[in-house]
Design a protein around this motif. Sequence first.
Motif, short mmCIF file in Angstrom:
data_model
loop_
_atom_site.label_atom_id
_atom_site.label_comp_id
_atom_site.label_asym_id
_atom_site.label_seq_id
_atom_site.Cartn_x
_atom_site.Cartn_y
_atom_site.Cartn_z
N SER A 59 12.11 25.59 81.45
CA SER A 59 12.93 25.73 82.66
C SER A 59 14.27 25.00 82.56
O SER A 59 15.01 24.91 83.52
CB SER A 59 12.18 25.28 83.91
OG SER A 59 12.11 23.86 83.96
N SER A 60 14.58 24.49 81.37
CA SER A 60 15.82 23.75 81.25
C SER A 60 17.04 24.67 81.13
O SER A 60 18.14 24.28 81.49
CB SER A 60 15.75 22.85 80.02
OG SER A 60 15.49 23.63 78.88
N ASN A 61 16.82 25.89 80.64
CA ASN A 61 17.95 26.82 80.54
C ASN A 61 18.62 27.05 81.87
O ASN A 61 19.82 27.20 81.96
CB ASN A 61 17.47 28.18 80.02
CG ASN A 61 16.94 28.09 78.61
OD1 ASN A 61 17.39 27.25 77.84
ND2 ASN A 61 16.00 28.94 78.27
N GLN A 73 14.19 18.97 77.23
CA GLN A 73 12.97 19.56 77.74
C GLN A 73 12.70 20.91 77.13
O GLN A 73 13.59 21.58 76.64
CB GLN A 73 13.07 19.73 79.26
CG GLN A 73 13.04 18.40 79.97
CD GLN A 73 13.38 18.58 81.43
OE1 GLN A 73 14.07 19.53 81.80
NE2 GLN A 73 12.90 17.67 82.25
N VAL A 100 18.88 25.02 84.42
CA VAL A 100 19.70 23.88 84.84
C VAL A 100 21.05 23.94 84.12
O VAL A 100 22.11 23.75 84.73
CB VAL A 100 18.99 22.55 84.50
CG1 VAL A 100 19.87 21.37 84.86
CG2 VAL A 100 17.64 22.47 85.21
N GLU A 109 19.29 15.84 79.91
CA GLU A 109 17.86 15.85 80.20
C GLU A 109 17.27 17.25 79.92
O GLU A 109 16.21 17.38 79.30
CB GLU A 109 17.67 15.48 81.68
CG GLU A 109 16.24 15.32 82.13
CD GLU A 109 16.18 14.97 83.62
OE1 GLU A 109 15.64 13.92 83.95
OE2 GLU A 109 16.69 15.77 84.46
N ALA A 110 18.02 18.27 80.33
CA ALA A 110 17.56 19.65 80.11
C ALA A 110 17.49 19.95 78.62
O ALA A 110 16.59 20.67 78.17
CB ALA A 110 18.50 20.63 80.81
N ASN A 111 18.43 19.40 77.86
CA ASN A 111 18.42 19.62 76.41
C ASN A 111 17.19 19.03 75.74
O ASN A 111 16.81 19.44 74.65
CB ASN A 111 19.67 19.02 75.77
CG ASN A 111 20.86 19.96 75.84
OD1 ASN A 111 20.70 21.18 75.86
ND2 ASN A 111 22.06 19.40 75.90
N THR A 117 18.44 24.84 72.22
CA THR A 117 17.89 26.06 72.79
C THR A 117 17.29 26.88 71.67
O THR A 117 17.78 26.88 70.55
CB THR A 117 18.95 26.91 73.50
OG1 THR A 117 20.07 27.06 72.64
CG2 THR A 117 19.38 26.28 74.80
#
Lengths: 291, 291
Positions: A75-77, A72, A79, A68-70, A115
């Motif tokens: 602020s995903s870094n 977004q 997580v 999910e973080a990948n 990223t």
Amino acid sequence: MENNEALIIQILAHRNAAQLKLIRETYAATYGEDLLKDLDSELWSDFQRALLLWTLDPTERDAYLVNEANKQLTSSNWVIMEIACTRSSNDLFLVRKEYHARYKRSLEEDVAYHTTGDYRKQLLVPLVSAFRYEGDEVNMMLAKSEAKILHEKICDKAYNHEEVIRILTTRSKAQINATLNQYNSQFGNAINKDLKSDPKDDYLSLLRATIKCLTRPEKYFEKTLRLAINKLGKDEWALTRVVVTQAEVNMQCIKEEYHKRNSVPLERAIAGDTSGDYENLLLALIGHEDA
Amino acid sequence: MENNEALIIQILAHRNAAQLKLIRETYAATYGEDLLKDLDSELWSDFQRALLLWTLDPTERDAYLVNEANKQLTSSNWVIMEIACTRSSNDLFLVRKEYHARYKRSLEEDVAYHTTGDYRKQLLVPLVSAFRYEGDEVNMMLAKSEAKILHEKICDKAYNHEEVIRILTTRSKAQINATLNQYNSQFGNAINKDLKSDPKDDYLSLLRATIKCLTRPEKYFEKTLRLAINKLGKDEWALTRVVVTQAEVNMQCIKEEYHKRNSVPLERAIAGDTSGDYENLLLALIGHEDA
């Protein structure tokens, strides 16, 4: 529905991992759907999201959160870093294995691809790829020499120097702890104080958080909860994530840390900031024994 | 002794992994010593080194070889790259686990600490830390776009650009293969030809070998054997390493490749270049069924 949800909370918040697995399998058999797929729906309330995350087993949950973080942008870094640095080496590896099975790609592949910014890749990819040694053995000579390296690079403001990255991403947590104690003794400041020069720098914030996660995870989680609760417009995702992932892991230490730092018990802070089923579920999760 | 050694070869070269494990445990029980410790002695002949390496199980052997490479100054990068790129994801992970148990450090920690030169760290550390996805799924859009990225960076002579490293160290072998096929179709040359501009550059040699290991391991091993056998003063360590580590894995393909490329069977090349017990052991290992 009120009664149903109270019942769900009562049942789910007090099950162990094996029982939760059974609940999920029953869910899949009944509705012909994978809970994780349901989670992707954006229609869920905070309560439903927390509940579904809670029913996943920890490995699947972490794989889901990283994926999910990948996807977004913001602020995903944090997580990704949090999961890479606060899980045991073996648990992190199991997350990578689960990621293969579920997403047909490797976790580090997605992190490296999604990223942006060199420094994030430089730091995040080795963090998620690490399989740190977990013994207690510490090499004091090495701790001294690497404390010196860290100090030199920080003095030169070379915060993303490959030696800084190497030390933080490959050494065991015990060794890093010894190195940072040496840093403190030799140079008079905790390393995170020296890394505070520019509070607006995202990379430096991430680096400080990384160091905290590796050496004092309960302090990191306390701060994440504090910011999530006090934030204007709250950050329910962070609140949910920390409560759900730490409920069976380290919650007692986090609660103590929170109480000390905020002069209010975590239970009361959460109760003052949430409501309804969501509140009830979080309280049940952090208070296991008392609820 | 002649008869004893012939007997040892006959027994050891034809055992399977489980039986070899039993032999090692018997050795340890009889002599109170770990075979791996004995290996560290520098008194061994090529025969003895090959024999001891052969009795190790593949995971322990790889962990030993990487650790040995970490302690050497030259040509060790190749050994580390070879093990990182030609083993399956799961086998590589087992090697990292074994490395913890045996050396009380992580494999990537030692590689990062001991390799010198930024580019080696940049390439070798992600290679050994990778846990690549191993499915056959290929994303053709991605293959096209990443072939283009590789070509751009190579045209700019940016051989160690982070995007080149990212693609080679995180993508699945199937995906890399698709990308390099696209490279060939779109730009008219195999990538390794475009990477040949300066044959004296150590980094470029290592990069080409990495690509070969990831996509055509039998060709890489054929060349390693060819150079080891033809070299002035031979390279018995490389010869031993390839024969011992590949005997139960990919030897048939390597032998075919060798015969095609050199117009002489591998058996005859080895027989012409070695002698005595060492020769007999190597021949037994490559010829399993015929010996």
